[in-house]
Write a protein that holds these residues in place. Structure first.
Motif, short mmCIF file in Angstrom:
data_model
loop_
_atom_site.label_atom_id
_atom_site.label_comp_id
_atom_site.label_asym_id
_atom_site.label_seq_id
_atom_site.Cartn_x
_atom_site.Cartn_y
_atom_site.Cartn_z
N ALA A 67 0.86 -1.09 -0.10
CA ALA A 67 -0.17 0.18 0.04
C ALA A 67 0.98 1.24 0.04
O ALA A 67 0.52 2.15 -0.70
CB ALA A 67 -0.89 0.32 1.20
N LEU A 68 2.03 1.21 0.86
CA LEU A 68 2.84 2.31 0.85
C LEU A 68 3.46 2.51 -0.53
O LEU A 68 3.77 3.64 -1.06
CB LEU A 68 3.90 2.35 1.85
N ARG A 69 3.95 1.61 -0.98
CA ARG A 69 4.48 1.70 -2.23
C ARG A 69 3.45 2.31 -3.49
O ARG A 69 4.07 3.19 -4.13
CB ARG A 69 5.02 0.26 -2.86
N LEU A 70 2.10 1.78 -3.54
CA LEU A 70 1.20 2.39 -4.21
C LEU A 70 1.22 3.80 -3.90
O LEU A 70 0.85 4.82 -4.81
CB LEU A 70 0.06 1.80 -4.28
N ALA B 171 3.02 5.95 -2.66
CA ALA B 171 4.43 6.77 -2.88
C ALA B 171 4.28 7.19 -4.38
O ALA B 171 5.02 8.10 -4.81
CB ALA B 171 5.48 5.84 -2.64
N GLN B 172 3.56 6.37 -5.30
CA GLN B 172 3.52 6.88 -6.68
C GLN B 172 2.66 7.82 -6.91
O GLN B 172 2.54 8.72 -7.81
CB GLN B 172 3.09 5.32 -7.62
N ARG B 173 1.08 7.86 -6.30
CA ARG B 173 0.11 8.72 -6.31
C ARG B 173 -0.82 8.61 -5.30
O ARG B 173 -0.89 7.57 -4.62
CB ARG B 173 -0.44 8.71 -7.78
N GLU B 174 -1.73 9.50 -5.03
CA GLU B 174 -2.75 9.37 -4.03
C GLU B 174 -3.69 8.27 -4.34
O GLU B 174 -3.95 8.17 -5.63
CB GLU B 174 -3.35 10.69 -3.91
N HIS B 175 -4.22 7.44 -3.65
CA HIS B 175 -4.95 6.39 -3.92
C HIS B 175 -6.08 6.34 -2.71
O HIS B 175 -5.99 6.94 -1.77
CB HIS B 175 -4.37 4.94 -3.87
N SER B 176 -7.45 6.36 -3.32
CA SER B 176 -8.44 6.31 -2.20
C SER B 176 -8.49 4.93 -1.74
O SER B 176 -7.85 4.08 -2.22
CB SER B 176 -9.98 6.36 -2.82
#
Length: 152
Positions: free
Chosen positions: A14-17, A19-24
């Motif tokens: 989740a943190l890797r995702l 770090a790429q962009r904001e996710h809901s």
């Protein structure tokens, strides 16, 4: 394939995702669900990240509007936020904030892409382009009737 390293935890993924962009949260749930069979473990990991401020619906909305508002109309932005799983109230508030600038954003986009239409076929093409970008038909009509020498 993983060079002897253990697979990343759900929080690590989740943190890797993030770090790429904001996710809901719903986006993260969809993306991480394939990495676990334990829905409770996934919910706990996301709860912890949300409690620490790593997951923020407000930042997701802000990010989408910042990146896309110059290119897309309120209808398209509403659709994108719905797809990301943003709450209806947050979407309504975000879209309401765009209403005042809808014509100006559509006009700026049109001016970057087009010259005034020379014939009905070109007019229809330009109209379809703006409609596909999520601008309302009323805004599209105003943009295509706009002349630089008049105020609107």
């Amino acid at each position: 394939m993983n060079n002897g390293r253990p697979a990343p935890s759900l929080k690590g993924r989740a943190l890797r995702l993030l770090a790429q962009r904001e996710h809901s949260r719903p986006e993260l749930e969809r993306k991480l669900a394939r990495h676990t069979d334990d829905a409770e473990q996934l919910a706990r990991a996301l709860d912890e990240l949300q409690a620490k401020g790593f997951i923020s619906e407000a930042r997701v909305v802000e990010s989408v509007l910042h990146q896309r508002a110059a290119q897309y109309g309120a209808l398209r932005l509403r659709q994108e936020l719905q797809h990301k799983g943003v709450a209806p109230a947050a979407i309504a508030q975000a879209v309401a904030g765009l209403a005042d600038s809808e014509f100006e954003r559509a006009l700026a986009l049109w001016q970057r892409r087009f010259e005034p239409a020379a014939d009905a076929r070109e007019h229809a093409r330009q109209s379809r382009f703006l409609l596909a970008r999520g601008f309302s038909s009323a805004v599209v009509t105003r943009v295509l009737r706009h002349r630089p020498d008049n105020a609107g």
